[in-house]
Design an enzyme around this catalytic site. Sequence first.
Site, short mmCIF file in Angstrom:
data_model
loop_
_atom_site.label_atom_id
_atom_site.label_comp_id
_atom_site.label_asym_id
_atom_site.label_seq_id
_atom_site.Cartn_x
_atom_site.Cartn_y
_atom_site.Cartn_z
N SER A 1 -35.46 -26.72 43.88
CA SER A 1 -35.08 -27.16 42.53
C SER A 1 -33.87 -28.09 42.51
CB SER A 1 -34.81 -25.94 41.65
OG SER A 1 -33.60 -25.32 42.06
N LYS B 1 -42.54 -32.82 40.47
CA LYS B 1 -42.74 -32.09 39.22
C LYS B 1 -43.69 -32.85 38.27
CE LYS B 1 -40.14 -28.25 39.33
NZ LYS B 1 -40.54 -26.90 38.90
N ASP C 1 -45.12 -17.23 49.54
CA ASP C 1 -44.52 -18.55 49.54
C ASP C 1 -45.50 -19.53 48.91
OD1 ASP C 1 -42.10 -19.82 51.60
OD2 ASP C 1 -43.46 -21.19 50.58
N TYR D 1 -40.98 -31.72 51.89
CA TYR D 1 -41.00 -30.28 51.59
C TYR D 1 -40.99 -30.04 50.07
CZ TYR D 1 -39.58 -25.45 51.15
OH TYR D 1 -39.53 -24.14 50.78
N ARG E 1 -26.25 -19.29 37.67
CA ARG E 1 -26.68 -20.61 38.13
C ARG E 1 -26.33 -20.76 39.61
NH1 ARG E 1 -30.10 -24.86 37.76
NH2 ARG E 1 -29.33 -26.52 36.40
N TYR F 1 -37.86 -34.95 43.71
CA TYR F 1 -38.05 -33.72 42.92
C TYR F 1 -38.83 -34.03 41.65
CZ TYR F 1 -36.77 -30.07 39.53
OH TYR F 1 -36.80 -29.10 38.55
N ILE G 1 -38.79 -15.50 41.39
CA ILE G 1 -38.14 -14.37 40.69
C ILE G 1 -36.69 -14.19 41.12
CG2 ILE G 1 -38.87 -12.58 42.36
CD1 ILE G 1 -39.35 -10.75 39.87
N THR G 2 -36.35 -14.64 42.32
CA THR G 2 -34.97 -14.45 42.81
C THR G 2 -34.01 -15.52 42.27
OG1 THR G 2 -35.53 -15.70 44.79
CG2 THR G 2 -35.65 -13.30 44.96
P1 NDP Z 1 -33.42 -21.70 41.27
O1 NDP Z 1 -33.16 -22.73 42.29
O2 NDP Z 1 -32.31 -20.80 40.83
O3 NDP Z 1 -34.62 -20.76 41.77
C1 NDP Z 1 -35.71 -21.29 42.47
C2 NDP Z 1 -36.60 -20.15 42.91
O4 NDP Z 1 -37.71 -20.68 43.63
C3 NDP Z 1 -35.90 -19.15 43.86
O5 NDP Z 1 -36.36 -17.86 43.56
C4 NDP Z 1 -36.40 -19.60 45.23
O6 NDP Z 1 -36.38 -18.58 46.20
C5 NDP Z 1 -37.84 -19.97 44.86
N1 NDP Z 1 -38.50 -20.79 45.85
C6 NDP Z 1 -38.01 -21.88 46.48
N2 NDP Z 1 -38.91 -22.36 47.37
C7 NDP Z 1 -39.98 -21.55 47.30
C8 NDP Z 1 -41.22 -21.50 47.99
N3 NDP Z 1 -41.53 -22.36 48.95
N4 NDP Z 1 -42.10 -20.53 47.66
C9 NDP Z 1 -41.80 -19.61 46.70
N5 NDP Z 1 -40.63 -19.59 46.04
C10 NDP Z 1 -39.74 -20.55 46.33
O7 NDP Z 1 -34.06 -22.45 40.00
P2 NDP Z 1 -33.95 -22.09 38.44
O8 NDP Z 1 -34.12 -20.65 38.26
O9 NDP Z 1 -32.77 -22.79 37.88
O10 NDP Z 1 -35.22 -22.88 37.88
C11 NDP Z 1 -36.49 -22.26 37.81
C12 NDP Z 1 -37.57 -23.31 37.74
O11 NDP Z 1 -37.38 -24.14 36.60
C13 NDP Z 1 -37.61 -24.27 38.93
O12 NDP Z 1 -38.96 -24.61 39.15
C14 NDP Z 1 -36.84 -25.49 38.44
O13 NDP Z 1 -37.27 -26.63 39.13
C15 NDP Z 1 -37.24 -25.50 36.98
N6 NDP Z 1 -36.30 -26.06 36.05
C16 NDP Z 1 -35.01 -25.61 36.00
C17 NDP Z 1 -34.13 -26.08 35.06
C18 NDP Z 1 -32.72 -25.61 34.99
O14 NDP Z 1 -31.92 -26.27 34.32
N7 NDP Z 1 -32.37 -24.47 35.60
C19 NDP Z 1 -34.57 -27.06 34.04
C20 NDP Z 1 -35.97 -27.44 34.15
C21 NDP Z 1 -36.79 -26.94 35.12
P3 NDP Z 1 -35.03 -18.24 47.06
O15 NDP Z 1 -34.15 -17.43 46.15
O16 NDP Z 1 -35.55 -17.51 48.22
O17 NDP Z 1 -34.41 -19.57 47.40
P1 GDR Z 2 -29.72 -31.85 37.66
O1 GDR Z 2 -28.51 -30.82 37.84
O2 GDR Z 2 -29.77 -32.86 38.73
O3 GDR Z 2 -29.63 -32.34 36.25
O4 GDR Z 2 -30.99 -30.90 37.87
P2 GDR Z 2 -27.15 -30.91 38.68
O5 GDR Z 2 -26.28 -29.87 38.10
O6 GDR Z 2 -27.40 -30.87 40.15
O7 GDR Z 2 -26.60 -32.38 38.33
C1 GDR Z 2 -26.28 -32.75 37.00
C2 GDR Z 2 -25.51 -34.07 37.03
O8 GDR Z 2 -24.23 -33.86 37.60
C3 GDR Z 2 -23.95 -34.92 38.49
N1 GDR Z 2 -22.95 -34.47 39.47
C4 GDR Z 2 -23.12 -33.51 40.39
N2 GDR Z 2 -24.19 -32.72 40.66
C5 GDR Z 2 -24.04 -31.79 41.64
N3 GDR Z 2 -25.07 -30.97 41.90
N4 GDR Z 2 -22.91 -31.68 42.38
C6 GDR Z 2 -21.81 -32.47 42.15
O9 GDR Z 2 -20.79 -32.35 42.83
C7 GDR Z 2 -21.92 -33.42 41.09
N5 GDR Z 2 -21.07 -34.33 40.57
C8 GDR Z 2 -21.69 -34.95 39.59
C9 GDR Z 2 -25.29 -35.26 39.11
O10 GDR Z 2 -25.26 -36.54 39.71
C10 GDR Z 2 -26.18 -35.16 37.87
O11 GDR Z 2 -26.15 -36.37 37.17
C11 GDR Z 2 -31.04 -29.60 37.28
C12 GDR Z 2 -31.89 -28.70 38.19
O12 GDR Z 2 -31.82 -27.38 37.71
C13 GDR Z 2 -33.34 -29.16 38.18
O13 GDR Z 2 -34.13 -28.20 38.89
C14 GDR Z 2 -33.82 -29.24 36.72
O14 GDR Z 2 -35.16 -29.70 36.70
C15 GDR Z 2 -32.92 -30.16 35.93
O15 GDR Z 2 -31.59 -29.67 35.99
C16 GDR Z 2 -33.33 -30.23 34.47
#
Ligand code: NDP
Ligand code: GDR
Length: 355
Positions: free
Chosen positions: A95, A166, A69, A106, A197, A162, A14-15
Amino acid sequence: MTSENEKVALITGITGQDGSYLTEFLLSKGYEVYGIIRRSSTFNTSRINHLYDDKYKHSGGKMHLLYGDLTDSSCLVKIIKEVLPREIYNLGAQSHVKVSFDLSEYTAEVDAVGTLRLLDAIRTCGLEKKVKFYQASTSELYGKVQEIPQTESTPFYPRSPYACAKLYAYWIVINYREAYDMYACNGILFNHESPRRGETFVTRKITREVAKIHLGLSEYVVLGNLDSKRDWGHAKDYVEVMWLMLQQDAPKDYVIASGQTRSVREFVETVFRYIGKEIVWEGEGLNEIGKEKDTGIIRVKVDAKYFRPTEVDLLLGDSSKAQRELGWQVKIKFEELVKDMMDSDIQLMKNNPLS
Ligand code: NDP
Ligand code: GDR
Protein backbone atom coordinates in the site's frame (compact mmCIF):
# COMPACT_ATOMS: atom_id res chain seq x y z
CA MET A 1 -16.07 -24.41 9.23
CA THR A 2 -19.18 -22.32 8.77
CA SER A 3 -22.34 -22.71 6.76
CA GLU A 4 -25.60 -20.78 6.80
CA ASN A 5 -24.50 -17.94 9.03
CA GLU A 6 -25.10 -14.68 7.15
CA LYS A 7 -22.63 -12.77 9.25
CA VAL A 8 -19.38 -14.33 8.15
CA ALA A 9 -16.73 -12.01 6.77
CA LEU A 10 -13.32 -12.68 5.30
CA ILE A 11 -10.75 -9.88 5.33
CA THR A 12 -7.49 -9.72 3.43
CA GLY A 13 -5.12 -7.22 5.02
CA ILE A 14 -6.59 -7.83 8.47
CA THR A 15 -3.27 -6.96 10.14
CA GLY A 16 -3.20 -3.49 8.55
CA GLN A 17 -4.63 -0.21 9.82
CA ASP A 18 -8.02 -0.59 8.13
CA GLY A 19 -8.20 -4.36 8.68
CA SER A 20 -7.91 -3.88 12.43
CA TYR A 21 -10.62 -1.21 12.66
CA LEU A 22 -12.90 -3.10 10.29
CA THR A 23 -12.53 -6.25 12.37
CA GLU A 24 -13.48 -4.35 15.53
CA PHE A 25 -16.47 -2.88 13.72
CA LEU A 26 -17.69 -6.21 12.31
CA LEU A 27 -17.25 -8.01 15.63
CA SER A 28 -19.38 -5.30 17.26
CA LYS A 29 -22.07 -6.12 14.68
CA GLY A 30 -22.01 -9.81 15.64
CA TYR A 31 -19.91 -11.08 12.74
CA GLU A 32 -17.61 -14.05 12.72
CA VAL A 33 -14.44 -12.58 11.20
CA TYR A 34 -11.81 -14.56 9.33
CA GLY A 35 -8.60 -12.83 8.40
CA ILE A 36 -5.78 -13.78 6.08
CA ILE A 37 -2.36 -13.15 7.55
CA ARG A 38 1.04 -13.49 5.94
CA ARG A 39 3.86 -15.53 7.30
CA SER A 40 6.39 -13.08 8.67
CA SER A 41 9.71 -13.45 10.49
CA THR A 42 8.48 -11.02 13.14
CA PHE A 43 5.06 -10.70 14.75
CA ASN A 44 2.68 -8.83 12.45
CA THR A 45 -0.55 -9.04 14.45
CA SER A 46 0.04 -6.21 16.93
CA ARG A 47 -2.98 -4.22 15.68
CA ILE A 48 -5.40 -7.10 16.26
CA ASN A 49 -4.01 -9.06 19.20
CA HIS A 50 -6.47 -7.36 21.55
CA LEU A 51 -9.36 -8.92 19.62
CA TYR A 52 -8.72 -12.46 20.78
CA ASP A 53 -10.58 -13.41 23.93
CA ASP A 54 -7.26 -14.59 25.31
CA LYS A 55 -4.68 -12.30 23.82
CA TYR A 56 -1.81 -14.22 25.37
CA LYS A 57 -2.84 -17.58 23.95
CA HIS A 58 -4.14 -16.03 20.73
CA SER A 59 -7.37 -17.93 21.00
CA GLY A 60 -11.07 -17.62 21.62
CA GLY A 61 -13.49 -15.02 20.38
CA LYS A 62 -14.96 -14.59 16.94
CA MET A 63 -11.83 -13.60 15.07
CA HIS A 64 -9.92 -16.34 13.30
CA LEU A 65 -6.65 -15.99 11.44
CA LEU A 66 -5.52 -18.12 8.51
CA TYR A 67 -2.20 -18.05 6.71
CA GLY A 68 -2.42 -16.96 3.11
CA ASP A 69 -1.23 -14.51 0.53
CA LEU A 70 -2.76 -12.66 -2.39
CA THR A 71 0.00 -14.03 -4.61
CA ASP A 72 -1.13 -17.63 -3.97
CA SER A 73 -4.34 -18.64 -5.78
CA SER A 74 -4.60 -22.10 -4.31
CA CYS A 75 -4.60 -20.83 -0.74
CA LEU A 76 -7.31 -18.32 -1.60
CA VAL A 77 -9.54 -21.06 -3.02
CA LYS A 78 -8.88 -23.27 0.00
CA ILE A 79 -9.67 -20.50 2.47
CA ILE A 80 -12.88 -19.43 0.75
CA LYS A 81 -14.05 -23.05 0.49
CA GLU A 82 -13.36 -23.55 4.18
CA VAL A 83 -14.78 -20.28 5.52
CA LEU A 84 -17.78 -19.84 3.15
CA PRO A 85 -17.84 -16.10 3.73
CA ARG A 86 -20.84 -13.93 2.86
CA GLU A 87 -18.75 -10.79 2.67
CA ILE A 88 -15.16 -10.41 1.51
CA TYR A 89 -13.20 -7.23 2.14
CA ASN A 90 -10.09 -7.04 -0.02
CA LEU A 91 -7.85 -4.69 1.93
CA GLY A 92 -4.58 -6.57 1.41
CA ALA A 93 -2.05 -4.62 -0.64
CA GLN A 94 1.47 -3.34 -0.98
CA SER A 95 0.00 0.00 0.00
CA HIS A 96 2.99 2.36 -0.02
CA VAL A 97 3.06 4.63 -3.06
CA LYS A 98 6.76 5.52 -2.86
CA VAL A 99 7.76 1.89 -2.31
CA SER A 100 5.76 0.89 -5.38
CA PHE A 101 8.36 2.63 -7.56
CA ASP A 102 10.96 0.21 -6.15
CA LEU A 103 8.70 -2.86 -6.03
CA SER A 104 6.66 -2.20 -9.14
CA GLU A 105 6.25 -5.79 -10.31
CA TYR A 106 5.45 -7.09 -6.84
CA THR A 107 2.94 -4.27 -6.32
CA ALA A 108 1.18 -5.29 -9.54
CA GLU A 109 1.21 -8.95 -8.44
CA VAL A 110 -0.47 -8.20 -5.14
CA ASP A 111 -2.63 -5.15 -5.78
CA ALA A 112 -3.76 -5.89 -9.35
CA VAL A 113 -3.47 -9.64 -10.02
CA GLY A 114 -4.15 -10.40 -6.34
CA THR A 115 -7.59 -8.86 -6.71
CA LEU A 116 -8.21 -10.93 -9.83
CA ARG A 117 -7.08 -14.07 -8.00
CA LEU A 118 -9.51 -13.41 -5.19
CA LEU A 119 -12.43 -12.79 -7.55
CA ASP A 120 -11.59 -15.96 -9.48
CA ALA A 121 -11.29 -17.92 -6.24
CA ILE A 122 -14.86 -16.89 -5.39
CA ARG A 123 -16.01 -18.15 -8.80
CA THR A 124 -14.00 -21.36 -8.51
CA CYS A 125 -15.86 -22.06 -5.27
CA GLY A 126 -19.18 -21.37 -7.05
CA LEU A 127 -19.96 -18.53 -4.65
CA GLU A 128 -20.22 -15.61 -7.06
CA LYS A 129 -23.93 -15.20 -6.36
CA LYS A 130 -23.55 -15.57 -2.62
CA VAL A 131 -20.55 -13.43 -1.74
CA LYS A 132 -20.50 -9.66 -1.53
CA PHE A 133 -17.11 -8.21 -2.39
CA TYR A 134 -15.52 -4.94 -1.28
CA GLN A 135 -12.45 -3.62 -3.07
CA ALA A 136 -10.14 -1.10 -1.40
CA SER A 137 -9.84 1.36 -4.25
CA THR A 138 -8.11 4.66 -3.78
CA SER A 139 -8.00 8.36 -4.53
CA GLU A 140 -4.53 7.70 -5.98
CA LEU A 141 -6.42 6.65 -9.13
CA TYR A 142 -7.09 10.35 -9.82
CA GLY A 143 -3.37 11.15 -9.84
CA LYS A 144 -2.68 14.13 -12.04
CA VAL A 145 -5.39 16.68 -11.43
CA GLN A 146 -8.22 16.52 -13.97
CA GLU A 147 -11.03 18.00 -11.92
CA ILE A 148 -11.60 19.34 -8.39
CA PRO A 149 -13.31 18.09 -6.30
CA GLN A 150 -12.94 14.50 -7.42
CA THR A 151 -16.14 12.47 -7.79
CA GLU A 152 -17.13 9.02 -9.05
CA SER A 153 -17.11 10.41 -12.61
CA THR A 154 -13.76 12.23 -12.54
CA PRO A 155 -11.34 10.69 -15.06
CA PHE A 156 -8.41 8.71 -13.67
CA TYR A 157 -4.74 9.50 -14.35
CA PRO A 158 -2.59 7.23 -12.15
CA ARG A 159 0.87 8.51 -11.22
CA SER A 160 2.60 5.49 -9.64
CA PRO A 161 2.95 1.74 -10.09
CA TYR A 162 0.69 1.45 -7.03
CA ALA A 163 -2.03 3.55 -8.64
CA CYS A 164 -1.71 1.68 -11.95
CA ALA A 165 -2.12 -1.63 -10.14
CA LYS A 166 -5.12 -0.33 -8.22
CA LEU A 167 -6.60 0.92 -11.50
CA TYR A 168 -6.53 -2.62 -12.86
CA ALA A 169 -8.18 -3.85 -9.67
CA TYR A 170 -10.85 -1.15 -9.93
CA TRP A 171 -11.79 -2.19 -13.45
CA ILE A 172 -11.64 -5.95 -12.90
CA VAL A 173 -14.11 -5.53 -10.05
CA ILE A 174 -16.48 -3.67 -12.37
CA ASN A 175 -15.91 -6.20 -15.15
CA TYR A 176 -16.73 -9.17 -12.89
CA ARG A 177 -19.77 -7.33 -11.57
CA GLU A 178 -21.07 -6.90 -15.10
CA ALA A 179 -19.89 -10.20 -16.56
CA TYR A 180 -20.93 -12.53 -13.73
CA ASP A 181 -23.53 -10.46 -11.96
CA MET A 182 -21.43 -10.39 -8.81
CA TYR A 183 -22.13 -8.06 -5.90
CA ALA A 184 -18.75 -6.34 -6.08
CA CYS A 185 -17.97 -2.71 -5.41
CA ASN A 186 -15.15 -0.21 -5.19
CA GLY A 187 -14.76 2.16 -2.29
CA ILE A 188 -12.65 5.01 -3.68
CA LEU A 189 -11.28 6.05 -0.33
CA PHE A 190 -9.22 9.17 0.17
CA ASN A 191 -6.36 9.19 2.70
CA HIS A 192 -7.38 8.08 6.16
CA GLU A 193 -5.14 7.99 9.14
CA SER A 194 -5.15 7.02 12.82
CA PRO A 195 -2.83 6.11 15.68
CA ARG A 196 -2.56 2.72 13.93
CA ARG A 197 -1.35 4.20 10.65
CA GLY A 198 1.84 2.58 9.31
CA GLU A 199 4.91 4.43 10.57
CA THR A 200 6.23 5.34 7.12
CA PHE A 201 3.15 7.22 5.88
CA VAL A 202 3.60 10.95 6.21
CA THR A 203 1.06 11.77 8.94
CA ARG A 204 2.26 9.07 11.29
CA LYS A 205 5.88 9.83 10.52
CA ILE A 206 5.22 13.43 11.55
CA THR A 207 3.25 12.63 14.71
CA ARG A 208 5.83 10.08 15.88
CA GLU A 209 8.78 12.38 15.27
CA VAL A 210 7.12 15.45 16.76
CA ALA A 211 6.11 13.41 19.81
CA LYS A 212 9.80 12.54 20.23
CA ILE A 213 10.81 16.20 19.81
CA HIS A 214 8.18 17.15 22.41
CA LEU A 215 9.70 14.71 24.91
CA GLY A 216 13.28 15.75 24.16
CA LEU A 217 14.05 12.41 22.49
CA SER A 218 14.75 13.84 19.05
CA GLU A 219 15.59 17.18 17.47
CA TYR A 220 14.06 17.25 14.02
CA VAL A 221 11.96 15.47 11.43
CA VAL A 222 13.09 14.85 7.84
CA LEU A 223 10.40 14.96 5.16
CA GLY A 224 9.94 15.07 1.39
CA ASN A 225 7.44 17.12 -0.61
CA LEU A 226 5.64 19.53 1.72
CA ASP A 227 3.44 21.01 -0.98
CA SER A 228 1.26 18.06 -1.91
CA LYS A 229 -2.28 18.29 -0.62
CA ARG A 230 -4.35 15.48 0.76
CA ASP A 231 -7.93 14.98 1.89
CA TRP A 232 -7.35 13.35 5.28
CA GLY A 233 -9.98 11.57 7.37
CA HIS A 234 -9.97 9.13 10.31
CA ALA A 235 -9.77 5.40 9.51
CA LYS A 236 -12.47 4.59 12.09
CA ASP A 237 -15.02 6.55 10.06
CA TYR A 238 -13.92 5.02 6.80
CA VAL A 239 -14.19 1.32 7.68
CA GLU A 240 -17.84 1.75 8.58
CA VAL A 241 -18.66 2.75 5.02
CA MET A 242 -16.98 -0.38 3.64
CA TRP A 243 -19.61 -2.38 5.46
CA LEU A 244 -22.41 -0.03 4.41
CA MET A 245 -21.49 -0.53 0.76
CA LEU A 246 -22.13 -4.25 1.13
CA GLN A 247 -25.57 -3.79 2.75
CA GLN A 248 -27.29 -2.15 -0.23
CA ASP A 249 -29.73 -3.57 -2.79
CA ALA A 250 -27.25 -3.13 -5.61
CA PRO A 251 -23.45 -2.89 -5.75
CA LYS A 252 -22.06 0.54 -6.63
CA ASP A 253 -18.80 2.45 -6.40
CA TYR A 254 -18.46 5.37 -4.00
CA VAL A 255 -16.02 8.18 -3.26
CA ILE A 256 -15.29 8.47 0.45
CA ALA A 257 -13.60 11.67 1.58
CA SER A 258 -13.69 14.40 4.18
CA GLY A 259 -14.21 17.18 1.63
CA GLN A 260 -11.27 19.21 2.95
CA THR A 261 -7.74 19.36 1.69
CA ARG A 262 -4.51 20.39 3.41
CA SER A 263 -0.87 20.39 2.44
CA VAL A 264 1.73 18.29 4.19
CA ARG A 265 3.15 21.61 5.40
CA GLU A 266 -0.18 22.47 7.04
CA PHE A 267 -0.22 19.08 8.72
CA VAL A 268 3.23 19.78 10.15
CA GLU A 269 2.11 23.21 11.38
CA THR A 270 -1.00 21.77 13.04
CA VAL A 271 1.04 19.14 14.85
CA PHE A 272 3.63 21.63 16.09
CA ARG A 273 0.86 23.96 17.24
CA TYR A 274 -0.57 21.05 19.20
CA ILE A 275 2.62 20.81 21.26
CA GLY A 276 2.73 24.58 21.69
CA LYS A 277 5.37 25.43 19.09
CA GLU A 278 5.03 27.43 15.92
CA ILE A 279 6.99 26.68 12.78
CA VAL A 280 8.02 29.32 10.24
CA TRP A 281 9.25 28.27 6.82
CA GLU A 282 12.51 29.72 5.64
CA GLY A 283 14.51 29.12 2.50
CA GLU A 284 13.84 29.07 -1.16
CA GLY A 285 11.63 27.21 -3.55
CA LEU A 286 8.79 24.83 -2.95
CA ASN A 287 9.98 23.00 0.08
CA GLU A 288 11.61 25.21 2.66
CA ILE A 289 13.23 24.28 5.93
CA GLY A 290 11.02 24.85 8.96
CA LYS A 291 12.33 26.69 11.99
CA GLU A 292 10.76 27.09 15.39
CA LYS A 293 9.53 30.68 15.56
CA ASP A 294 11.04 31.95 18.81
CA THR A 295 14.20 29.90 19.10
CA GLY A 296 15.08 29.68 15.40
CA ILE A 297 15.93 26.02 15.94
CA ILE A 298 15.50 23.87 12.84
CA ARG A 299 12.87 21.23 13.51
CA VAL A 300 11.94 20.23 9.95
CA LYS A 301 14.39 19.30 7.24
CA VAL A 302 13.60 18.44 3.65
CA ASP A 303 15.40 15.60 1.89
CA ALA A 304 14.94 14.87 -1.81
CA LYS A 305 15.16 11.14 -1.16
CA TYR A 306 11.55 11.23 0.03
CA PHE A 307 10.31 12.81 -3.21
CA ARG A 308 8.53 10.59 -5.73
CA PRO A 309 9.39 10.39 -9.44
CA THR A 310 5.82 11.47 -10.16
CA GLU A 311 3.70 13.10 -7.48
CA VAL A 312 -0.02 13.45 -6.87
CA ASP A 313 -0.33 17.15 -6.13
CA LEU A 314 -3.88 17.66 -5.00
CA LEU A 315 -6.62 15.40 -3.71
CA LEU A 316 -10.00 16.67 -2.61
CA GLY A 317 -12.97 14.34 -2.68
CA ASP A 318 -16.68 14.91 -2.99
CA SER A 319 -18.53 12.12 -1.22
CA SER A 320 -22.04 13.48 -1.66
CA LYS A 321 -23.16 10.27 -3.40
CA ALA A 322 -22.20 8.24 -0.32
CA GLN A 323 -23.86 10.79 1.95
CA ARG A 324 -27.05 10.65 -0.09
CA GLU A 325 -27.29 6.93 -0.78
CA LEU A 326 -25.52 5.36 2.20
CA GLY A 327 -26.28 7.99 4.82
CA TRP A 328 -22.55 8.15 5.58
CA GLN A 329 -20.72 11.19 6.81
CA VAL A 330 -17.50 12.12 8.50
CA LYS A 331 -17.77 12.10 12.27
CA ILE A 332 -14.16 12.68 13.28
CA LYS A 333 -12.86 16.08 12.23
CA PHE A 334 -9.28 16.86 11.18
CA GLU A 335 -8.28 18.49 14.49
CA GLU A 336 -9.57 15.45 16.42
CA LEU A 337 -7.57 13.17 14.13
CA VAL A 338 -4.38 15.11 14.85
CA LYS A 339 -5.11 15.09 18.59
CA ASP A 340 -5.82 11.34 18.55
CA MET A 341 -2.56 10.60 16.74
CA MET A 342 -0.44 13.00 18.79
CA ASP A 343 -1.79 11.86 22.18
CA SER A 344 -1.23 8.26 21.20
CA ASP A 345 2.34 8.83 19.95
CA ILE A 346 3.31 10.93 22.97
CA GLN A 347 2.11 8.09 25.19
CA LEU A 348 3.88 5.51 23.02
CA MET A 349 7.19 7.40 23.19
CA LYS A 350 6.85 7.90 26.96
CA ASN A 351 6.34 4.16 27.45
CA ASN A 352 8.88 3.08 24.89
CA PRO A 353 11.32 5.82 23.89
CA LEU A 354 13.12 3.51 21.47
CA SER A 355 10.05 2.84 19.30
P1 NDP B 1 -1.75 -1.20 5.45
O1 NDP B 1 -0.50 -1.05 4.69
O2 NDP B 1 -1.83 -0.74 6.87
O3 NDP B 1 -2.18 -2.75 5.43
C1 NDP B 1 -2.00 -3.54 4.29
C2 NDP B 1 -2.39 -4.96 4.62
O4 NDP B 1 -2.19 -5.78 3.46
C3 NDP B 1 -1.54 -5.59 5.74
O5 NDP B 1 -2.37 -6.41 6.52
C4 NDP B 1 -0.52 -6.43 4.97
O6 NDP B 1 0.00 -7.50 5.71
C5 NDP B 1 -1.44 -6.93 3.84
N1 NDP B 1 -0.71 -7.45 2.70
C6 NDP B 1 0.35 -6.90 2.07
N2 NDP B 1 0.78 -7.70 1.08
C7 NDP B 1 -0.03 -8.78 1.08
C8 NDP B 1 -0.08 -9.97 0.32
N3 NDP B 1 0.80 -10.23 -0.64
N4 NDP B 1 -1.06 -10.87 0.58
C9 NDP B 1 -1.95 -10.64 1.58
N5 NDP B 1 -1.93 -9.55 2.36
C10 NDP B 1 -0.99 -8.63 2.10
O7 NDP B 1 -2.91 -0.50 4.58
P2 NDP B 1 -4.24 0.25 5.08
O8 NDP B 1 -4.88 -0.53 6.13
O9 NDP B 1 -3.92 1.68 5.28
O10 NDP B 1 -5.10 0.18 3.73
C11 NDP B 1 -5.96 -0.92 3.46
C12 NDP B 1 -6.25 -0.99 1.98
O11 NDP B 1 -6.87 0.21 1.55
C13 NDP B 1 -5.03 -1.16 1.10
O12 NDP B 1 -5.40 -1.95 -0.01
C14 NDP B 1 -4.71 0.26 0.64
O13 NDP B 1 -4.03 0.22 -0.59
C15 NDP B 1 -6.11 0.83 0.51
N6 NDP B 1 -6.26 2.24 0.72
C16 NDP B 1 -5.79 2.84 1.86
C17 NDP B 1 -6.02 4.17 2.10
C18 NDP B 1 -5.51 4.85 3.33
O14 NDP B 1 -5.48 6.08 3.35
N7 NDP B 1 -5.15 4.12 4.39
C19 NDP B 1 -6.80 4.99 1.14
C20 NDP B 1 -7.28 4.25 -0.01
C21 NDP B 1 -7.02 2.93 -0.19
P3 NDP B 1 1.28 -7.31 6.71
O15 NDP B 1 0.73 -6.69 7.96
O16 NDP B 1 1.77 -8.68 6.87
O17 NDP B 1 2.23 -6.39 5.99
P1 GDR C 1 -0.09 8.63 -0.06
O1 GDR C 1 0.37 8.73 1.47
O2 GDR C 1 1.04 8.54 -0.99
O3 GDR C 1 -1.08 9.73 -0.27
O4 GDR C 1 -0.81 7.19 -0.08
P2 GDR C 1 1.75 9.17 2.14
O5 GDR C 1 1.41 9.48 3.54
O6 GDR C 1 2.82 8.17 1.89
O7 GDR C 1 2.14 10.51 1.34
C1 GDR C 1 1.30 11.65 1.36
C2 GDR C 1 2.07 12.83 0.77
O8 GDR C 1 3.11 13.21 1.65
C3 GDR C 1 4.28 13.46 0.90
N1 GDR C 1 5.45 13.31 1.78
C4 GDR C 1 5.86 12.17 2.35
N2 GDR C 1 5.33 10.92 2.31
C5 GDR C 1 5.96 9.96 3.05
N3 GDR C 1 5.44 8.72 3.06
N4 GDR C 1 7.10 10.20 3.76
C6 GDR C 1 7.66 11.45 3.81
O9 GDR C 1 8.69 11.65 4.45
C7 GDR C 1 7.00 12.48 3.08
N5 GDR C 1 7.24 13.80 2.92
C8 GDR C 1 6.30 14.29 2.14
C9 GDR C 1 4.22 12.46 -0.23
O10 GDR C 1 5.09 12.84 -1.28
C10 GDR C 1 2.73 12.53 -0.58
O11 GDR C 1 2.51 13.59 -1.46
C11 GDR C 1 -1.68 6.79 0.97
C12 GDR C 1 -1.60 5.26 1.08
O12 GDR C 1 -2.33 4.86 2.22
C13 GDR C 1 -2.19 4.60 -0.15
O13 GDR C 1 -2.26 3.19 0.07
C14 GDR C 1 -3.60 5.15 -0.38
O14 GDR C 1 -4.15 4.57 -1.54
C15 GDR C 1 -3.56 6.66 -0.49
O15 GDR C 1 -3.00 7.19 0.69
C16 GDR C 1 -4.95 7.25 -0.66
